[in-house]
Design an enzyme around this catalytic site. Structure first.
Site, PDB file in Angstrom:
ATOM      1  N   ASP A   1       0.992  -1.307  -0.146  1.00  0.00           N
ATOM      2  CA  ASP A   1       0.274   0.374   0.423  1.00  0.00           C
ATOM      3  C   ASP A   1       1.020   1.504   0.037  1.00  0.00           C
ATOM      4  O   ASP A   1       2.231   1.293   0.765  1.00  0.00           O
ATOM      5  CB  ASP A   1      -0.843  -0.094   0.715  1.00  0.00           C
ATOM      6  CG  ASP A   1      -2.238   1.154   1.427  1.00  0.00           C
ATOM      7  OD1 ASP A   1      -2.194   1.532   0.025  1.00  0.00           O
ATOM      8  OD2 ASP A   1      -2.766   1.105   2.452  1.00  0.00           O
TER       9      ASP A   1
ATOM     10  N   GLU B   1       0.587 -14.038  12.144  1.00  0.00           N
ATOM     11  CA  GLU B   1       0.908 -12.804  12.536  1.00  0.00           C
ATOM     12  C   GLU B   1       0.930 -11.619  12.036  1.00  0.00           C
ATOM     13  O   GLU B   1       0.605 -11.228  10.628  1.00  0.00           O
ATOM     14  CB  GLU B   1       2.877 -12.520  13.319  1.00  0.00           C
ATOM     15  CG  GLU B   1       2.491 -13.837  14.572  1.00  0.00           C
ATOM     16  CD  GLU B   1       1.857 -14.103  15.295  1.00  0.00           C
ATOM     17  OE1 GLU B   1       1.478 -12.491  15.914  1.00  0.00           O
ATOM     18  OE2 GLU B   1       1.262 -14.630  16.109  1.00  0.00           O
TER      19      GLU B   1
ATOM     20  N   ARG C   1      -5.697  -2.370   8.063  1.00  0.00           N
ATOM     21  CA  ARG C   1      -6.630  -2.659   7.816  1.00  0.00           C
ATOM     22  C   ARG C   1      -6.419  -4.467   6.697  1.00  0.00           C
ATOM     23  O   ARG C   1      -5.486  -3.749   7.026  1.00  0.00           O
ATOM     24  CB  ARG C   1      -7.946  -2.659   7.516  1.00  0.00           C
ATOM     25  CG  ARG C   1      -7.905  -2.087   6.260  1.00  0.00           C
ATOM     26  CD  ARG C   1      -8.974  -0.575   5.889  1.00  0.00           C
ATOM     27  NE  ARG C   1      -8.383  -0.477   4.472  1.00  0.00           N
ATOM     28  CZ  ARG C   1      -8.130   1.149   4.754  1.00  0.00           C
ATOM     29  NH1 ARG C   1      -8.538   2.014   6.018  1.00  0.00           N
ATOM     30  NH2 ARG C   1      -7.586   2.417   4.223  1.00  0.00           N
TER      31      ARG C   1
ATOM     32  N   HIS D   1       3.839   3.976  -8.844  1.00  0.00           N
ATOM     33  CA  HIS D   1       3.627   1.835  -9.460  1.00  0.00           C
ATOM     34  C   HIS D   1       4.805   1.582 -10.279  1.00  0.00           C
ATOM     35  O   HIS D   1       5.019   1.010  -9.624  1.00  0.00           O
ATOM     36  CB  HIS D   1       2.578   2.180 -10.242  1.00  0.00           C
ATOM     37  CG  HIS D   1       0.932   2.835  -9.950  1.00  0.00           C
ATOM     38  ND1 HIS D   1       0.341   2.231  -8.401  1.00  0.00           N
ATOM     39  CD2 HIS D   1       0.342   2.749 -10.331  1.00  0.00           C
ATOM     40  CE1 HIS D   1      -0.801   1.813  -8.544  1.00  0.00           C
ATOM     41  NE2 HIS D   1      -1.015   2.965  -9.032  1.00  0.00           N
TER      42      HIS D   1
ATOM     43  N   TRP E   1       2.373   7.453  -2.262  1.00  0.00           N
ATOM     44  CA  TRP E   1       4.338   8.077  -2.533  1.00  0.00           C
ATOM     45  C   TRP E   1       4.710   9.731  -3.679  1.00  0.00           C
ATOM     46  O   TRP E   1       5.048  10.324  -3.157  1.00  0.00           O
ATOM     47  CB  TRP E   1       4.835   6.831  -2.493  1.00  0.00           C
ATOM     48  CG  TRP E   1       6.986   7.319  -2.903  1.00  0.00           C
ATOM     49  CD1 TRP E   1       7.451   6.942  -1.721  1.00  0.00           C
ATOM     50  CD2 TRP E   1       7.308   6.652  -4.163  1.00  0.00           C
ATOM     51  NE1 TRP E   1       8.793   7.470  -2.395  1.00  0.00           N
ATOM     52  CE2 TRP E   1       8.948   7.069  -3.695  1.00  0.00           C
ATOM     53  CE3 TRP E   1       7.101   7.561  -5.409  1.00  0.00           C
ATOM     54  CZ2 TRP E   1       9.811   8.082  -5.034  1.00  0.00           C
ATOM     55  CZ3 TRP E   1       8.344   8.062  -6.134  1.00  0.00           C
ATOM     56  CH2 TRP E   1       9.383   7.852  -5.517  1.00  0.00           C
TER      57      TRP E   1
ATOM     58  N   ARG F   1       0.492   9.619  -9.805  1.00  0.00           N
ATOM     59  CA  ARG F   1       0.120   7.986  -9.191  1.00  0.00           C
ATOM     60  C   ARG F   1       1.683   6.828 -10.216  1.00  0.00           C
ATOM     61  O   ARG F   1       2.199   6.287  -9.117  1.00  0.00           O
ATOM     62  CB  ARG F   1      -1.387   7.904  -9.212  1.00  0.00           C
ATOM     63  CG  ARG F   1      -1.746   8.618  -8.585  1.00  0.00           C
ATOM     64  CD  ARG F   1      -3.693   8.639  -8.310  1.00  0.00           C
ATOM     65  NE  ARG F   1      -3.640   6.672  -8.284  1.00  0.00           N
ATOM     66  CZ  ARG F   1      -3.659   6.050  -6.866  1.00  0.00           C
ATOM     67  NH1 ARG F   1      -2.932   7.364  -6.040  1.00  0.00           N
ATOM     68  NH2 ARG F   1      -3.515   5.233  -6.038  1.00  0.00           N
TER      69      ARG F   1
ATOM     70  N   ARG G   1     -10.867   1.330 -10.440  1.00  0.00           N
ATOM     71  CA  ARG G   1      -9.968   2.312 -10.536  1.00  0.00           C
ATOM     72  C   ARG G   1     -10.230   3.500 -11.944  1.00  0.00           C
ATOM     73  O   ARG G   1     -10.724   2.883 -12.846  1.00  0.00           O
ATOM     74  CB  ARG G   1      -8.372   2.488  -9.861  1.00  0.00           C
ATOM     75  CG  ARG G   1      -8.863   2.189  -8.767  1.00  0.00           C
ATOM     76  CD  ARG G   1      -6.673   2.183  -8.360  1.00  0.00           C
ATOM     77  NE  ARG G   1      -6.713   2.400  -7.106  1.00  0.00           N
ATOM     78  CZ  ARG G   1      -5.559   2.036  -6.567  1.00  0.00           C
ATOM     79  NH1 ARG G   1      -4.684   2.387  -7.881  1.00  0.00           N
ATOM     80  NH2 ARG G   1      -5.396   1.622  -4.917  1.00  0.00           N
TER      81      ARG G   1
ATOM     82  N   ARG H   1       1.386  -5.224   6.348  1.00  0.00           N
ATOM     83  CA  ARG H   1       0.744  -4.213   5.708  1.00  0.00           C
ATOM     84  C   ARG H   1       1.510  -2.819   5.446  1.00  0.00           C
ATOM     85  O   ARG H   1       1.766  -2.482   6.720  1.00  0.00           O
ATOM     86  CB  ARG H   1      -0.423  -3.949   5.982  1.00  0.00           C
ATOM     87  CG  ARG H   1      -1.240  -2.929   4.977  1.00  0.00           C
ATOM     88  CD  ARG H   1      -2.509  -2.949   4.697  1.00  0.00           C
ATOM     89  NE  ARG H   1      -3.130  -1.555   4.530  1.00  0.00           N
ATOM     90  CZ  ARG H   1      -4.214  -0.946   3.531  1.00  0.00           C
ATOM     91  NH1 ARG H   1      -5.037  -2.636   4.296  1.00  0.00           N
ATOM     92  NH2 ARG H   1      -4.469  -0.638   3.314  1.00  0.00           N
TER      93      ARG H   1
ATOM     94  N   LEU I   1       8.331 -20.310  -3.749  1.00  0.00           N
ATOM     95  CA  LEU I   1       6.730 -20.033  -5.285  1.00  0.00           C
ATOM     96  C   LEU I   1       7.260 -18.568  -4.904  1.00  0.00           C
ATOM     97  O   LEU I   1       6.559 -17.867  -2.996  1.00  0.00           O
ATOM     98  CB  LEU I   1       6.028 -20.900  -4.267  1.00  0.00           C
ATOM     99  CG  LEU I   1       4.379 -20.257  -5.041  1.00  0.00           C
ATOM    100  CD1 LEU I   1       4.338 -20.914  -6.170  1.00  0.00           C
ATOM    101  CD2 LEU I   1       2.980 -21.311  -4.342  1.00  0.00           C
TER     102      LEU I   1
END
Length: 264
Positions: A14, A199, A186, A31, A19, A27, A65, A180, A125
């Site tokens: 996120d 965790e 969240r 990315h 940034w 934007r 989006r 995250r 993987l």
């Protein structure tokens, strides 16, 4: 003593847009920089010997989006596959996908299938969650369970196995650590069934700024946790359950008809 490492790290990446905006950039620049962070993180996990890494690359909700941003994201993904494929092969990293393949453009599906085939012999993987929704995955698994009801006398383990056969990739172990970035607290519809005993580590870093030092902090946080899986600390110390927990983390040998077109 060697630090305990998770077997499966799942990351909610996120902060790319924020940034870029903080630097007066479009934007799309965020990315692009975020792809660099993926490359750095993946190489570090490979060096540490972590066998499973999953990243939340595009949620089902993200498909709403602006079309211009989506077009850029899909083009960026195609360029990532093309540029990184040799390195994935060199590092013996196997690529996979979870999510709704039908929601992706044909060009993306074709490139993804090619990369998955080329890297199929890898020992680590790397799973991309694309057009992914945790709730949708649970509903798919519920439909699979309804169609293959194990019977009234089946054990709880048999019921769970039948349910897991409907997940996008039943053989993917549950994540031990979910990271995250971006300061949000969240899960955003990510691996909702599989995260039961994961965790959680929340970082204020925006994803493009997530580096090896921040990854190491997340791993140190994980190593400092005592995972009890509902039991007491003394039971854990006595070795009554395996270190990976008492609940099954994955299921092998599901019928192909239940999982085809749900995972790559």
């Amino acid at each position: 003593m060697q630090q305990q490492l998770p077997q499966h790290i799942a990351i909610i990446m996120d902060g790319n847009g924020r940034w870029a905006q903080r630097r007066g950039m479009p934007r799309s620049a965020g990315h692009t920089r975020g792809v660099d962070a993926v490359r750095i993180m993946l190489t570090r996990c490979r060096e540490l010997g972590i066998p499973y890494v999953t990243v939340y690359a595009l949620s089902r909700e993200n498909l709403g989006r602006p079309q211009q941003e989506l077009a850029f994201l899909f083009d960026l993904f195609l360029r990532f596959l093309k540029s990184e494929l040799p390195e994935l092969e060199r590092q013996s990293i196997r690529l996979a996908m979870i999510g709704d393949r039908s929601a992706l453009p044909l060009t993306v599906r074709t490139a993804l299938d090619y990369a998955i085939k080329r890297t199929s012999g890898g020992t680590m993987l790397f799973t991309l969650a694309l057009a992914y929704s945790g709730r949708e995955e649970i509903m798919r698994a519920a439909r699979t369970l309804a169609a293959s009801c194990p019977g009234e006398n089946a054990s709880p383990e048999e019921w769970e196995r039948a349910f897991r056969c409907g997940l996008y990739n039943p053989e993917l172990p549950d994540p031990d650590l979910i990271i995250r970035t971006g300061g949000e607290l969240r899960l955003s519809n990510f691996l909702l069934f599989q995260c039961a005993y994961a965790e959680l580590y929340f970082s204020d870093r925006l994803w493009p700024d997530f580096d090896n030092a921040e990854l190491d902090r997340a791993l140190a946080h994980y190593a400092g946790r005592k995972r009890r899986f509902g039991l007491t600390e003394s039971q854990i110390e006595e070795g009554n359950i395996p270190s990976s927990g008492s609940l099954p983390h994955s299921v092998r040998g599901c019928p192909r008809s239940e999982t085809e077109d749900r995972t790559s």
